[in-house]
Design a protein around this motif. Structure first.
Motif, mmCIF file in Angstrom:
data_model
loop_
_atom_site.group_PDB
_atom_site.id
_atom_site.type_symbol
_atom_site.label_atom_id
_atom_site.label_comp_id
_atom_site.label_asym_id
_atom_site.label_seq_id
_atom_site.Cartn_x
_atom_site.Cartn_y
_atom_site.Cartn_z
ATOM 1 N N ALA A 194 0.828 -1.207 0.000
ATOM 2 C CA ALA A 194 0.000 0.000 0.000
ATOM 3 C C ALA A 194 0.868 1.264 0.000
ATOM 4 N N ILE A 195 1.947 1.275 0.777
ATOM 5 C CA ILE A 195 2.837 2.439 0.806
ATOM 6 C C ILE A 195 3.507 2.624 -0.547
ATOM 7 N N MET A 196 3.949 1.540 -1.159
ATOM 8 C CA MET A 196 4.582 1.628 -2.480
ATOM 9 C C MET A 196 3.579 2.096 -3.541
ATOM 10 N N ARG A 229 11.225 -0.164 6.798
ATOM 11 C CA ARG A 229 12.014 0.296 5.640
ATOM 12 C C ARG A 229 11.116 0.931 4.575
ATOM 13 N N ALA A 230 9.897 0.414 4.402
ATOM 14 C CA ALA A 230 8.980 1.023 3.441
ATOM 15 C C ALA A 230 8.594 2.436 3.870
ATOM 16 N N ILE A 231 8.358 2.620 5.169
ATOM 17 C CA ILE A 231 8.010 3.961 5.671
ATOM 18 C C ILE A 231 9.195 4.908 5.514
ATOM 19 N N ALA A 232 10.396 4.452 5.907
ATOM 20 C CA ALA A 232 11.582 5.317 5.812
ATOM 21 C C ALA A 232 11.920 5.634 4.364
ATOM 22 N N GLY A 233 11.631 4.707 3.444
ATOM 23 C CA GLY A 233 11.957 4.935 2.041
ATOM 24 C C GLY A 233 10.885 5.653 1.250
ATOM 25 N N SER A 234 9.772 5.992 1.879
ATOM 26 C CA SER A 234 8.683 6.661 1.162
ATOM 27 C C SER A 234 9.081 8.081 0.757
ATOM 28 N N PHE A 253 9.272 5.108 15.026
ATOM 29 C CA PHE A 253 10.637 5.618 14.926
ATOM 30 C C PHE A 253 11.015 5.895 13.468
ATOM 31 N N ALA A 254 10.498 5.072 12.537
ATOM 32 C CA ALA A 254 10.871 5.227 11.130
ATOM 33 C C ALA A 254 10.116 6.352 10.442
ATOM 34 N N ALA A 255 8.919 6.698 10.947
ATOM 35 C CA ALA A 255 8.082 7.699 10.290
ATOM 36 C C ALA A 255 8.657 9.106 10.483
ATOM 37 N N ASP A 256 8.171 10.025 9.650
ATOM 38 C CA ASP A 256 8.583 11.427 9.784
ATOM 39 C C ASP A 256 7.972 12.062 11.022
#
Length: 454
Positions: A194-196, A229-234, A253-256
């Motif tokens: 979904a993020i991708m 990793r998907a959240i950090a790479g968005s 932690f990974a989110a903005d």
């Protein structure tokens, strides 16, 4: 001279007291093993009025005694009972007064949640070491998003809560829903997809990824490395909104930005259009009043000019004054537009300052400072313990240096009468008397041939 039988070759060079032996064994256990994790079943649980807990941990074949002092057991989030399976972190030690080997428990949690907590801490440490959680890589949210994306369950209460808040605060803001499972074995892959998908479509300016509250197992898909990793790479800024305020996940932690709840996330991303509309109405009213006052003043000036035209060319003066009036009106319109733009910019600046001082952000900063202070305290305690151990070892070495046995080892001897009286002066001995001489190894029975007085 008559010689006694030599001492056994297996005799120890160093003689311990029981207290000293137990102390040395305790230090060896604590220094060599340090902190250990283990799981087992609680039994013989005792909770005296002192506030400390005493119990045994056992499995099918063995058991070990344990103590958990009240400074640590206050942090246990459940009531332990006999027969409960738990995961503990402990120091291996020895209770010196009884010589009992035991564990000093530092933390305790139910066995199922405990294993998940270990996985959580290991992944958090590893991804943090990669820099995935660094504040420098986090992006600010758009102040006026064109559209908002929601990565959540299409049937969950969290979706309803977020849509309700968005409708109230910004009814004209487009919302795109990327439905996904948020619990179970298939949830991780679906959240990543979904993020991708949202990034490929590029139809929203900000994403909210989350769900409502639940147990640690229910929320576990948001603790998976693939989701982090998907959240950090968005390429699209992501707000993590998982569970309730007390729930913390790797996704946070990974989110903005982390929101304490899904509803709070919707509050953060949606501008409050009603407040802004009220501000614009107020500015429009002020503009109308200013224009009205200016028009009254212009009419008054026009009347005065008409009176003066009685002695001048009316047509030419009227043309001049009309042109002047047009110029003043143009300048007034420009002035009012500039003031309106200044007001809008000032309003936007105040909104940004308010967002920067939000309680959630200040709370996150306070939690980080508390965590750093706790880490420094643990480091200081460890350093003090190392210094104490070193000093104890030095004192032990000095004590060995003044031991009577050490003196005998340098060639000296202890002379006694057969009754055990220690001979310090020649006057205590008669010629022909038999004495016992104790050496570092063994003893001698000797007879005095001559006595020399000082």
């Amino acid at each position: 001279m008559n010689h006694l039988e030599p001492a056994s070759q297996s005799r120890q060079q160093q003689i311990f007291t029981v207290t000293r032996l137990n102390s040395a064994v305790r230090m060896i256990l604590e220094q060599d093993l340090g902190l250990v994790w283990l799981t087992g079943e609680l039994s013989n649980l005792a909770m005296p009025s002192s506030g400390h807990w005493y119990f045994s941990l056992k499995d099918m074949s063995a058991q070990v005694r344990c103590a958990m002092f009240k400074g640590n057991n206050r942090r246990v989030p459940f009531r332990p009972q006999d027969g409960m399976q738990v995961l503990v972190q402990a120091r291996v030690s020895l209770y010196e007064p009884r010589g009992d080997y035991q564990l000093i428990i530092e933390s305790m949690q139910p066995a199922g949640d405990g294993m998940l907590a270990l996985r959580f801490e290991e992944l958090k440490r590893r991804l943090g070491a990669e820099g995935l959680f660094d504040e420098g890589r986090k992006r600010p949210l758009p102040r006026e998003p064109r559209a908002v994306g929601l990565v959540t369950s299409a049937t969950g209460a969290a979706l309803h809560d977020m849509l309700t808040v968005l409708e109230r605060r910004a009814p004209d803001l487009p919302v795109f829903i990327y439905p996904t499972q948020v619990q179970g074995s298939a949830a991780t892959a679906q959240i990543v997809s979904a993020i991708m998908l949202a990034n490929r479509r590029a139809e929203v300016d900000v994403l909210i990824v989350g769900r409502g509250g639940g147990s640690l197992e229910d929320l576990w898909c948001f603790n998976e490395e693939a989701v982090a990793r998907a959240i950090a790479g968005s390429a699209i800024p992501v707000v993590s909104a998982v569970g309730h305020e007390v729930d913390i996940t790797i996704s946070d932690f990974a989110a903005d930005l982390r929101a304490p709840t899904p509803s709070a996330a919707a509050e953060l991303v949606a501008p409050d259009r009603s407040t802004r509309a009220q501000r614009l109405v107020h500015l429009r009213q002020r503009l109308t009043q200013a224009m009205s006052r200016h028009q009254v003043a212009a009419r008054h000036g026009f009347v005065l000019l008409q009176k003066r035209l009685d002695h001048q060319d009316p047509k030419r003066r009227l043309e001049q004054q009309s042109q002047r009036l047009d110029e003043l009106d143009r300048r007034l319109q420009q002035y009012l537009r500039d003031r309106l733009h200044q007001g809008e910019r000032r309003l936007a600046g105040l909104a940004m300052r308010l967002q920067a001082r939000s309680p959630e952000k200040l709370l996150a900063i306070g939690k980080r400072r508390h965590q750093l202070a706790e880490e420094r305290l643990h480091a200081l305690i460890a350093k003090r313990q190392d210094l104490a151990r070193h000093r104890l070892a030095m004192l032990g070495a000095r004590l060995d240096g003044i031991s009577p046995l050490a003196t005998l080892g340098r060639g000296y001897a202890i002379v006694r009468t057969p009754s055990g009286e220690v001979i310090r002066r020649a006057s205590q001995v008669n010629e022909g008397q038999t004495l016992i001489t104790t050496l570092a190894e063994g003893a001698l029975r000797v007879r005095v041939d001559e006595v020399h007085q000082p």
